[in-house]
Design a protein around this motif. Structure first.
Motif, PDB file in Angstrom:
ATOM      1  N   LEU A  74       0.997  -1.239  -0.023  1.00 45.37           N
ATOM      2  CA  LEU A  74       0.093   0.135  -0.012  1.00 45.37           C
ATOM      3  C   LEU A  74       0.886   1.287  -0.056  1.00 45.37           C
ATOM      4  N   GLU A  75       0.268   2.107  -0.767  1.00 49.14           N
ATOM      5  CA  GLU A  75       0.871   3.571  -0.695  1.00 49.14           C
ATOM      6  C   GLU A  75      -0.196   4.457  -0.613  1.00 49.14           C
ATOM      7  N   HIS A  76       0.003   5.510   0.142  1.00 48.30           N
ATOM      8  CA  HIS A  76      -1.102   6.814   0.163  1.00 48.30           C
ATOM      9  C   HIS A  76      -1.067   7.863  -0.261  1.00 48.30           C
ATOM     10  N   ASN A  77      -0.145   8.100  -1.223  1.00 46.16           N
ATOM     11  CA  ASN A  77      -0.096   9.506  -2.168  1.00 46.16           C
ATOM     12  C   ASN A  77       0.844   9.004  -3.525  1.00 46.16           C
ATOM     13  N   GLY A  78       0.274  10.017  -4.601  1.00 40.31           N
ATOM     14  CA  GLY A  78       0.949   9.701  -5.943  1.00 40.31           C
ATOM     15  C   GLY A  78       2.609   9.605  -5.882  1.00 40.31           C
ATOM     16  N   GLU A  79       3.113  10.541  -5.112  1.00 38.52           N
ATOM     17  CA  GLU A  79       4.566  10.339  -5.403  1.00 38.52           C
ATOM     18  C   GLU A  79       5.199   8.906  -4.882  1.00 38.52           C
ATOM     19  N   ASP A  80       4.721   8.639  -3.575  1.00 37.22           N
ATOM     20  CA  ASP A  80       5.093   7.212  -3.288  1.00 37.22           C
ATOM     21  C   ASP A  80       4.773   6.051  -4.021  1.00 37.22           C
ATOM     22  N   GLY A  81       3.395   6.087  -4.703  1.00 37.45           N
ATOM     23  CA  GLY A  81       2.933   5.335  -5.325  1.00 37.45           C
ATOM     24  C   GLY A  81       3.893   5.089  -6.842  1.00 37.45           C
ATOM     25  N   LEU A  82       4.098   6.370  -7.350  1.00 38.07           N
ATOM     26  CA  LEU A  82       4.774   6.394  -8.362  1.00 38.07           C
ATOM     27  C   LEU A  82       6.217   5.656  -8.307  1.00 38.07           C
ATOM     28  N   ASN A  83       6.946   6.001  -7.164  1.00 40.35           N
ATOM     29  CA  ASN A  83       8.254   5.525  -7.013  1.00 40.35           C
ATOM     30  C   ASN A  83       7.930   3.969  -6.880  1.00 40.35           C
ATOM     31  N   CYS A  84       7.203   3.410  -6.086  1.00 39.28           N
ATOM     32  CA  CYS A  84       7.092   1.866  -5.783  1.00 39.28           C
ATOM     33  C   CYS A  84       6.593   1.305  -7.412  1.00 39.28           C
ATOM     34  N   GLY A  85       5.608   1.866  -8.218  1.00 38.22           N
ATOM     35  CA  GLY A  85       5.617   1.431  -9.369  1.00 38.22           C
ATOM     36  C   GLY A  85       6.632   1.472 -10.468  1.00 38.22           C
ATOM     37  N   LEU A  86       7.365   2.090 -10.230  1.00 34.90           N
ATOM     38  CA  LEU A  86       8.803   2.433 -11.124  1.00 34.90           C
ATOM     39  C   LEU A  86       9.734   1.085 -11.055  1.00 34.90           C
ATOM     40  N   SER A  87       9.427   0.594  -9.536  1.00 35.72           N
ATOM     41  CA  SER A  87      10.488  -0.687  -9.262  1.00 35.72           C
ATOM     42  C   SER A  87      10.222  -1.853 -10.238  1.00 35.72           C
ATOM     43  N   MET A 104       0.173  13.878  -5.866  1.00 38.35           N
ATOM     44  CA  MET A 104       0.387  13.710  -7.452  1.00 38.35           C
ATOM     45  C   MET A 104      -0.970  12.957  -7.969  1.00 38.35           C
ATOM     46  N   ASP A 105      -1.775  13.134  -8.891  1.00 36.11           N
ATOM     47  CA  ASP A 105      -2.759  12.634  -9.293  1.00 36.11           C
ATOM     48  C   ASP A 105      -2.703  11.240  -9.908  1.00 36.11           C
ATOM     49  N   GLY A 106      -3.733  10.415  -9.729  1.00 34.86           N
ATOM     50  CA  GLY A 106      -3.648   9.095 -10.508  1.00 34.86           C
ATOM     51  C   GLY A 106      -3.291   9.093 -11.994  1.00 34.86           C
ATOM     52  N   ILE A 107      -3.924  10.036 -12.673  1.00 41.97           N
ATOM     53  CA  ILE A 107      -3.762  10.067 -14.113  1.00 41.97           C
ATOM     54  C   ILE A 107      -2.200  10.567 -14.459  1.00 41.97           C
ATOM     55  N   SER A 108      -1.543  11.595 -13.734  1.00 40.15           N
ATOM     56  CA  SER A 108      -0.132  11.826 -13.863  1.00 40.15           C
ATOM     57  C   SER A 108       0.777  10.654 -13.607  1.00 40.15           C
ATOM     58  N   VAL A 109       0.217   9.921 -12.462  1.00 39.89           N
ATOM     59  CA  VAL A 109       1.062   8.803 -12.293  1.00 39.89           C
ATOM     60  C   VAL A 109       0.998   7.814 -13.089  1.00 39.89           C
ATOM     61  N   LEU A 110       0.095   7.407 -13.732  1.00 40.12           N
ATOM     62  CA  LEU A 110      -0.293   6.601 -14.620  1.00 40.12           C
ATOM     63  C   LEU A 110       0.538   6.911 -15.898  1.00 40.12           C
TER      64      LEU A 110
END
Length: 228
Positions: A29-42, A57-63
């Motif tokens: 689990l991550e709870h904000n867009g920046e941390d989610g992006l960092n994890c997703g990029l792994s 960071m909003d979800g569309i930008s992360v995507l």
């Protein structure tokens, strides 16, 4: 299957994570867009569940960043009910599916199974096939002909990874990242122990499928025909 959920409603995210774990998914689990992006990029996740409305960071930008950086993991967007524009923007930005909140966890599980079947031709009705073995990642049952044996969750995840990347040598580091997470305390001996247990169960089934060690590189699946 390893799942990343990026959702700022912590109570809801933790409740979903518990359901996923009970169904033999690994969930981070991550709870904000920046941390989610960092994890997703792994690159260690099989599916990413991504809320559109996120802090930092909003979800569309992360995507968009994930796709721009070559991350091909299927993404399920969580949208507000009735927000057609968000759904269209998400799908146009590279999302594979969407769920309107609030949603029932059974529907989420069905979407995950569907994305898993779509991702690889090795999966039929949720069953992974290689050589003469069949693995059901949801029940943890490994079958060969009329014989079957129950795996532990980590053994099932390891075999799933080896089957999906059957033509590739997988390093211990990659296995640790995939099964335990990139910031886990797991070490090489954790991988060696689970490989040993899995080899014994494959042998008990007399499957003809084996895990070959490539010294200094990692592991790869072999069938009896490939060893001849």
């Amino acid at each position: 299957m390893r799942v990343l959920m990026v959702e700022d409603e912590k109570y809801m995210a933790e409740a979903v994570a518990q359901v996923l774990k009970k169904n033999n998914y690994s969930a981070d689990l991550e709870h904000n867009g920046e941390d989610g992006l960092n994890c997703g990029l792994s690159g260690i996740y099989d599916v990413i569940i991504l809320d559109i409305m996120l802090p930092k960071m909003d979800g569309i930008s992360v995507l968009k960043e994930l796709r721009r950086n070559g991350i091909e993991a299927p993404v399920i967007l969580l949208t507000a009910r009735g927000e057609t524009e968000d759904k269209v923007r998400g799908l146009d930005s590279g999302a594979d599916d969407y769920l309107a909140k609030p949603f029932h966890t059974d529907e989420l599980l069905a979407r995950l199974r569907a994305l898993g079947r779509r991702k690889t031709e090795l999966i039929a009705d949720g069953i992974l096939k290689y050589g003469n073995i069949e693995l059901n990642p949801h029940t943890l049952m490994l079958c060969c002909g009329s014989k079957e044996i129950k795996l532990t969750l980590k053994e099932s995840q390891l075999l799933e990874l080896l089957i999906k990347r059957n033509s590739m040598i997988i390093s211990k580091e990659a296995i640790i990242e995939k099964l335990w997470g990139y910031d886990a305390d797991a070490e090489d001996n954790h991988v060696e122990i689970h490989v040993s247990f899995l080899r014994k169960k494959l042998s008990q089934l007399e499957s003809g499928v084996s895990i070959r060690t490539i010294r200094g590189a990692g592991y790869i699946l072999n069938t009896a025909n490939e060893r001849e």
